[in-house]
Design a protein around this motif. Structure first.
Motif, PDB file in Angstrom:
ATOM      1  N   MET A   1       0.956  -1.008   0.029  1.00 31.40           N
ATOM      2  CA  MET A   1      -0.004   0.093  -0.056  1.00 31.40           C
ATOM      3  C   MET A   1       0.805   1.239   0.054  1.00 31.40           C
ATOM      4  SD  MET A   1      -3.295   1.033   2.537  1.00 31.40           S
ATOM      5  CE  MET A   1      -4.406   0.269   1.289  1.00 31.40           C
ATOM      6  N   ILE A   2       0.544   2.238  -0.593  1.00 30.09           N
ATOM      7  CA  ILE A   2       1.163   3.533  -1.038  1.00 30.09           C
ATOM      8  C   ILE A   2       1.290   3.974   0.403  1.00 30.09           C
ATOM      9  CG2 ILE A   2       1.362   5.950  -1.984  1.00 30.09           C
ATOM     10  CD1 ILE A   2      -0.262   4.499  -4.233  1.00 30.09           C
ATOM     11  N   GLN A   3       0.211   4.364   1.127  1.00 29.73           N
ATOM     12  CA  GLN A   3       0.481   4.998   2.480  1.00 29.73           C
ATOM     13  C   GLN A   3       1.542   4.613   3.392  1.00 29.73           C
ATOM     14  OE1 GLN A   3      -2.512   4.354   1.064  1.00 29.73           O
ATOM     15  NE2 GLN A   3      -3.969   5.999   1.320  1.00 29.73           N
ATOM     16  N   ALA A   4       1.525   3.165   3.475  1.00 32.86           N
ATOM     17  CA  ALA A   4       2.555   2.508   4.441  1.00 32.86           C
ATOM     18  C   ALA A   4       3.910   2.727   3.875  1.00 32.86           C
ATOM     19  CB  ALA A   4       2.380   1.104   4.352  1.00 32.86           C
ATOM     20  N   SER A   5       4.104   2.773   2.573  1.00 35.29           N
ATOM     21  CA  SER A   5       5.578   2.999   2.088  1.00 35.29           C
ATOM     22  C   SER A   5       5.954   4.308   2.397  1.00 35.29           C
ATOM     23  CB  SER A   5       5.378   2.497   0.275  1.00 35.29           C
ATOM     24  OG  SER A   5       6.717   3.131   0.062  1.00 35.29           O
ATOM     25  N   PHE A   6       5.259   5.484   2.142  1.00 31.64           N
ATOM     26  CA  PHE A   6       5.413   6.616   2.406  1.00 31.64           C
ATOM     27  C   PHE A   6       5.601   7.018   4.101  1.00 31.64           C
ATOM     28  CE2 PHE A   6       2.988   8.464  -1.398  1.00 31.64           C
ATOM     29  CZ  PHE A   6       4.167   7.975  -2.161  1.00 31.64           C
ATOM     30  N   LYS A   7       4.835   6.169   4.691  1.00 34.18           N
ATOM     31  CA  LYS A   7       5.274   6.243   6.257  1.00 34.18           C
ATOM     32  C   LYS A   7       6.616   5.740   6.513  1.00 34.18           C
ATOM     33  CE  LYS A   7       0.522   6.210   8.286  1.00 34.18           C
ATOM     34  NZ  LYS A   7      -0.385   5.490   9.012  1.00 34.18           N
ATOM     35  N   LYS A  73      -7.215   1.218 -12.969  1.00 37.54           N
ATOM     36  CA  LYS A  73      -5.880   1.299 -12.215  1.00 37.54           C
ATOM     37  C   LYS A  73      -5.378   2.422 -11.607  1.00 37.54           C
ATOM     38  CE  LYS A  73      -3.991  -2.560 -14.962  1.00 37.54           C
ATOM     39  NZ  LYS A  73      -3.226  -3.041 -15.839  1.00 37.54           N
ATOM     40  N   GLU A  74      -6.447   3.443 -11.733  1.00 30.72           N
ATOM     41  CA  GLU A  74      -5.718   4.983 -11.079  1.00 30.72           C
ATOM     42  C   GLU A  74      -5.889   4.908  -9.720  1.00 30.72           C
ATOM     43  OE1 GLU A  74      -8.315   7.600 -13.162  1.00 30.72           O
ATOM     44  OE2 GLU A  74      -7.162   7.370 -15.072  1.00 30.72           O
ATOM     45  N   GLU A  75      -5.017   5.541  -8.983  1.00 28.67           N
ATOM     46  CA  GLU A  75      -5.146   5.580  -7.553  1.00 28.67           C
ATOM     47  C   GLU A  75      -5.278   7.160  -7.139  1.00 28.67           C
ATOM     48  OE1 GLU A  75      -5.203   2.160  -6.708  1.00 28.67           O
ATOM     49  OE2 GLU A  75      -5.092   3.594  -5.111  1.00 28.67           O
ATOM     50  N   ILE A  76      -6.606   7.715  -8.040  1.00 28.14           N
ATOM     51  CA  ILE A  76      -6.877   9.212  -7.513  1.00 28.14           C
ATOM     52  C   ILE A  76      -7.812   9.041  -6.253  1.00 28.14           C
ATOM     53  CG2 ILE A  76      -7.782  11.066  -8.611  1.00 28.14           C
ATOM     54  CD1 ILE A  76      -7.136  10.348 -11.372  1.00 28.14           C
ATOM     55  N   THR A  77      -7.804  10.192  -5.684  1.00 27.76           N
ATOM     56  CA  THR A  77      -8.363  10.444  -4.419  1.00 27.76           C
ATOM     57  C   THR A  77      -9.489   9.298  -3.994  1.00 27.76           C
ATOM     58  OG1 THR A  77      -7.641  12.813  -4.804  1.00 27.76           O
ATOM     59  CG2 THR A  77      -8.694  11.890  -2.649  1.00 27.76           C
ATOM     60  N   THR A  78     -10.443   9.398  -4.639  1.00 30.16           N
ATOM     61  CA  THR A  78     -11.685   8.485  -4.302  1.00 30.16           C
ATOM     62  C   THR A  78     -11.127   7.084  -4.212  1.00 30.16           C
ATOM     63  OG1 THR A  78     -13.476  10.296  -4.988  1.00 30.16           O
ATOM     64  CG2 THR A  78     -14.045   7.806  -4.610  1.00 30.16           C
ATOM     65  N   LYS A  79     -10.686   6.649  -5.298  1.00 29.63           N
ATOM     66  CA  LYS A  79     -10.400   5.366  -5.665  1.00 29.63           C
ATOM     67  C   LYS A  79      -9.194   4.831  -4.445  1.00 29.63           C
ATOM     68  CE  LYS A  79      -9.976   1.841  -8.658  1.00 29.63           C
ATOM     69  NZ  LYS A  79     -11.042   1.538  -9.510  1.00 29.63           N
ATOM     70  N   ALA A  80      -8.176   5.881  -4.310  1.00 27.08           N
ATOM     71  CA  ALA A  80      -7.364   5.501  -3.118  1.00 27.08           C
ATOM     72  C   ALA A  80      -8.116   5.222  -1.857  1.00 27.08           C
ATOM     73  CB  ALA A  80      -6.444   6.535  -3.053  1.00 27.08           C
ATOM     74  N   ALA A  82     -11.163   4.620  -0.966  1.00 24.16           N
ATOM     75  CA  ALA A  82     -12.249   3.388  -1.255  1.00 24.16           C
ATOM     76  C   ALA A  82     -11.525   2.241  -0.900  1.00 24.16           C
ATOM     77  CB  ALA A  82     -13.165   3.585  -2.423  1.00 24.16           C
ATOM     78  N   ASN A  83     -10.257   2.093  -1.455  1.00 23.47           N
ATOM     79  CA  ASN A  83      -9.500   1.027  -1.405  1.00 23.47           C
ATOM     80  C   ASN A  83      -9.035   0.822   0.213  1.00 23.47           C
ATOM     81  OD1 ASN A  83      -9.809   0.263  -4.127  1.00 23.47           O
ATOM     82  ND2 ASN A  83      -7.803   1.031  -4.642  1.00 23.47           N
ATOM     83  N   ALA A  84      -8.432   1.921   0.633  1.00 23.87           N
ATOM     84  CA  ALA A  84      -7.998   1.867   1.781  1.00 23.87           C
ATOM     85  C   ALA A  84      -9.142   1.747   2.966  1.00 23.87           C
ATOM     86  CB  ALA A  84      -7.366   3.240   2.163  1.00 23.87           C
ATOM     87  N   MET A  85     -10.100   2.063   2.550  1.00 23.50           N
ATOM     88  CA  MET A  85     -11.393   1.853   3.656  1.00 23.50           C
ATOM     89  C   MET A  85     -12.172   0.612   3.390  1.00 23.50           C
ATOM     90  SD  MET A  85     -12.672   5.675   3.777  1.00 23.50           S
ATOM     91  CE  MET A  85     -14.225   5.599   4.745  1.00 23.50           C
ATOM     92  N   GLU A 135     -20.475   8.742   3.251  1.00 22.34           N
ATOM     93  CA  GLU A 135     -20.165  10.101   3.780  1.00 22.34           C
ATOM     94  C   GLU A 135     -18.700  10.246   4.173  1.00 22.34           C
ATOM     95  OE1 GLU A 135     -23.633  10.874   6.228  1.00 22.34           O
ATOM     96  OE2 GLU A 135     -24.774  11.498   4.598  1.00 22.34           O
ATOM     97  N   LYS A 136     -18.550   9.113   5.041  1.00 22.09           N
ATOM     98  CA  LYS A 136     -17.083   9.221   5.437  1.00 22.09           C
ATOM     99  C   LYS A 136     -16.004   9.188   4.363  1.00 22.09           C
ATOM    100  CE  LYS A 136     -18.146   6.855   9.933  1.00 22.09           C
ATOM    101  NZ  LYS A 136     -17.960   5.668  10.634  1.00 22.09           N
ATOM    102  N   LEU A 137     -16.133   8.488   3.174  1.00 18.99           N
ATOM    103  CA  LEU A 137     -15.503   8.616   2.033  1.00 18.99           C
ATOM    104  C   LEU A 137     -15.192   9.765   1.513  1.00 18.99           C
ATOM    105  CD1 LEU A 137     -13.706   6.898  -0.025  1.00 18.99           C
ATOM    106  CD2 LEU A 137     -15.831   6.383  -1.247  1.00 18.99           C
ATOM    107  N   LYS A 138     -16.408  10.416   1.491  1.00 17.33           N
ATOM    108  CA  LYS A 138     -16.237  11.864   0.725  1.00 17.33           C
ATOM    109  C   LYS A 138     -15.751  12.885   1.662  1.00 17.33           C
ATOM    110  CE  LYS A 138     -19.021  15.657  -1.297  1.00 17.33           C
ATOM    111  NZ  LYS A 138     -18.367  16.552  -0.673  1.00 17.33           N
ATOM    112  N   ALA A 139     -15.797  12.563   3.114  1.00 18.71           N
ATOM    113  CA  ALA A 139     -15.022  13.503   4.039  1.00 18.71           C
ATOM    114  C   ALA A 139     -13.678  13.300   3.895  1.00 18.71           C
ATOM    115  CB  ALA A 139     -15.678  13.310   5.171  1.00 18.71           C
TER     116      ALA A 139
END
Length: 165
Positions: A1-7, A73-80, A82-85, A135-139
């Protein structure tokens, strides 16, 4: 996951984006973004030839594309997020309108800003998830979309339209 890599390695999270543009004939600009060619023009009513979207239309598209991210295959904000959540998505679309008082752009009244004075629209999500989850996803999307972040000086109201499928 991208977030884990950046951490683990914050240096990998640093990015620079580049754009090159050049005014061509009349009000037509051509540009290059990485390996992609892009063009902008103004409508005939503004003195252009209406051969391409104008820069403010491209900005609205950028905001919608950054938020929606419908590509498989795009990891743009909503998709990224949604995948994480763990939120399943069937379809995501964003319809936006940018309101601008052209007196600012055309220097008719110096007290009026040159850019948008309001952006509004609808963020449509088709998903089997419940409304509270969407709603949590949109936030999360609103809080982390880089293009929205850069436009925060402009009042923005993008309403959620959740289609539960």
């Amino acid at each position: 996951m991208i977030q884990a890599s950046f951490k683990k390695n914050p240096a990998q999270a640093q990015a620079t984006f580049k754009s090159v543009s050049e005014l061509k004939d009349g009000l037509v600009s051509s540009g290059q973004l990485r390996t992609f060619q892009i063009k902008a023009d103004e409508p005939e009513s503004f003195g252009g030839t209406d051969s391409a979207p104008n820069p403010v239309e491209v900005l609205l598209f950028s905001l919608g594309a950054c938020q929606a991210g419908q590509g498989k295959k795009e990891e743009i904000t909503t998709k990224a997020f949604a995948n994480a959540m763990g939120v399943p998505l069937k379809r995501v679309s964003v319809e936006l309108q940018g309101h601008i008082d052209l007196r600012g752009f055309f220097a008719v009244d110096e007290s009026i800003r040159a850019g948008f004075n309001k952006i509004e629209g609808t963020f449509t999500v088709e998903s089997p998830a419940d409304t509270e989850t969407i709603e949590k996803l949109k936030a999360a999307v609103d809080a982390h979309c880089p293009v929205k972040d850069m436009l925060q000086a402009v009042p923005m109201e993008v309403k959620l339209n959740h289609i539960q499928v």
